[in-house]
Each structure stands twice: as C-alpha cells, then as structure tokens.
Design a protein around this motif. Structure first.
Motif, mmCIF file in Angstrom:
data_model
loop_
_atom_site.group_PDB
_atom_site.id
_atom_site.type_symbol
_atom_site.label_atom_id
_atom_site.label_comp_id
_atom_site.label_asym_id
_atom_site.label_seq_id
_atom_site.Cartn_x
_atom_site.Cartn_y
_atom_site.Cartn_z
ATOM 1 N N SER A 22 14.274 19.775 3.439
ATOM 2 C CA SER A 22 14.816 18.427 3.328
ATOM 3 C C SER A 22 13.641 17.453 3.395
ATOM 4 C CB SER A 22 15.795 18.141 4.473
ATOM 5 O OG SER A 22 16.326 16.821 4.369
ATOM 6 N N GLU A 64 18.753 13.692 -3.170
ATOM 7 C CA GLU A 64 17.556 13.920 -2.370
ATOM 8 C C GLU A 64 16.355 14.312 -3.216
ATOM 9 O OE1 GLU A 64 18.364 15.526 2.067
ATOM 10 O OE2 GLU A 64 18.890 16.936 0.481
ATOM 11 N N THR A 96 17.918 14.940 6.244
ATOM 12 C CA THR A 96 19.053 15.609 6.878
ATOM 13 C C THR A 96 19.191 15.194 8.339
ATOM 14 O OG1 THR A 96 18.947 17.521 5.405
ATOM 15 C CG2 THR A 96 19.999 17.856 7.540
ATOM 16 N N THR A 104 23.323 20.732 -0.749
ATOM 17 C CA THR A 104 23.036 20.202 0.580
ATOM 18 C C THR A 104 24.325 20.119 1.383
ATOM 19 O OG1 THR A 104 21.142 18.927 -0.222
ATOM 20 C CG2 THR A 104 22.100 18.250 1.874
ATOM 21 N N TYR A 121 22.368 16.904 -2.943
ATOM 22 C CA TYR A 121 21.092 17.581 -3.181
ATOM 23 C C TYR A 121 20.294 16.865 -4.272
ATOM 24 C CZ TYR A 121 17.736 21.148 -4.605
ATOM 25 O OH TYR A 121 16.578 21.806 -4.936
#
Length: 257
Positions: free
Chosen positions: A223, A74, A233, A93, A71
């Motif tokens: 995402s 990202e 994702t 995530t 996560y």
C-alpha cells in the motif's frame, strides 16, 4: 527456532480443459460458509434466513467492485475509466470492498425495512468467510511484503506464484489476513449473544478489522505511503475506526428481535 512456512501449491488447478484458480475457489467457499454462519446466527434469533441470499450477492458484488476500484485509485487512477484495466482479475484492495459491500448491504436493509439484526448476522459471519477466502492469497503469494525469516513468513516455492523469487520467504499479507480474521472470529462469535442492541456487533467487527489492518500494514509493503510514515491503508483504517466508534455511540435498543 521455528521454520518458515513453505507453500508449493500451484495457483491454478488444471482439470483437463478446465482451469480453476485457487483464489476464486477459496472466495467462493468463503461466501458459502459465511452465508451458512449468518443463517445459523439468524436461526438462533428466530429470524427468517431468506434475505441471506440477496445480502450475500450484494456483499459479493460490493466486495469485488469496491476492492478493484479502490486498488486502481491507489495505484493506477486512469485505469478506472479503462474497461480493460477495470475488469482485470489482478489487483484488489480489501478496504474498498469492505466499504462498498457494507454500503450495499446497509442500503438494502434500510430500503426493505428488515431487521437491523441482519447486519449483525453478516458481521458475525464475515471473519469466517474472509479467513477462508484469503487462503487463496497465501497459495498465490499475493500481498507479499519484504523478504523475511520470521516464522510466519511464507516461501511460495511454485514458480507460478506471485512472489518475486521462489527461493525466498516473504512477509505474507494473505496469511496475516487469515490470522486476523480468525482472531476476530474467536473474539466475536462466543460473545454474539451478549449484544442486545442491533448494530453494535456490526460496528465492533468493522472496528476490529480497522485496528488489525492498521498494525498489519507495518509488515506489508503493498500500500503506498500517504503521510506521516503511514500508508494509505493505515489512514483508511484510522478513518474507518473513527466512523465505527462514532456509529457505536449512536446505537439505540430499538429492535426487539
């Protein structure tokens, strides 16, 4: 016309001085029930259930650490080296948790030389554990998408929920994850005795999650976009599916259990 789903449950349960988060509670229940299902599968095969406790612990650690790090990679890469940010309880995530948990469990099976069937046992139970664990996401209003009047949209009416406005319903990534996991469970569990080669069941479960999440993220907005109109994702799901297909092609019947 079907009505949207309304959830008015507060994200936390207050019992005097004790506060219990629904998210943590449902994850714990998912781990317990998933461990029971994996043990049931192993007993059907005549295999010892003792390793399930260790495998469950590795899966839990891998899921929590991997999902948090993924996560941050990202959304906030600098947070990975910041202990205060890294240890936050908000922002996970699924893909990162799945990847690290799979690596830890597979590494333990390989190192201890126990039957590869233990990977299949964990895989067979995984959808059930995820379906239960994701209920907390629905209650909290996590992983929401756009506002919607779709009959599977969820309105979290409690003011402490994470959705932007308790008056409106949103696409619910948590609910979609519950439904996806239950669908995979409905496909895989009745067929569990038909997989003669070890690891084929594990590859199938991982591949189904990759396919399901690829399409799910056309409805979700949590995402970041990566390329060609697809989110990070979705590209991760494509990569996982390629790995699963390649891995399944190399499965060989080498474990008689």
């Amino acid at each position: 016309m079907l009505a949207i789903i309304t959830v008015g449950i507060p994200p936390e349960i207050h019992l005097g001085p004790l506060t219990i988060a629904w998210h943590g509670l449902t994850i714990a229940l998912g781990i317990i029930v998933g461990g029971w299902a994996a043990s049931y599968w192993l007993r059907e095969r005549g295999l010892p259930t003792d390793p399930v406790t260790t495998l469950g612990a590795l899966l839990t650690v891998g899921a929590l650490v991997g999902s948090r790090v993924f996560y941050l990679a990202e959304h906030d890469p600098a947070g990975i080296i910041n202990p205060a940010t890294l240890l936050s309880t908000r922002g996970f995530t699924f893909d990162g948790g799945l990847i690290l948990a799979t690596a830890l469990v597979a590494g333990y099976v390989y190192r201890t030389k126990i039957s590869a069937r233990y990977l299949d046992a964990i895989a067979a139970a995984l959808p059930l554990g995820i379906a239960i664990g994701r209920i907390g996401d629905v209650i909290n209003g996590e992983h929401y998408g756009d506002r919607s009047t779709f009959f599977l949209a969820v309105r979290n009416s409690h003011p402490d929920a994470l959705t932007p406005d308790p008056r409106f319903a949103y696409q619910s990534g948590g609910l979609y994850e519950v439904l996806l996991a239950l669908l995979i469970l409905a496909v895989v569990w009745p067929l569990r005795h038909r997989f003669r080669e070890p690891l084929r069941l594990a590859w199938l479960v991982l591949g189904l999650f990759a396919i399901g999440r690829f399409f799910e993220f056309f409805l979700r907005g949590d995402s970041p976009d990566l390329a060609l109109g697809l989110s990070n994702t979705q590209w991760t799901s494509v990569a996982l599916l390629v790995i699963c297909v390649a891995g399944a092609r190399f499965v060989r019947p080498r474990d008689p259990a």
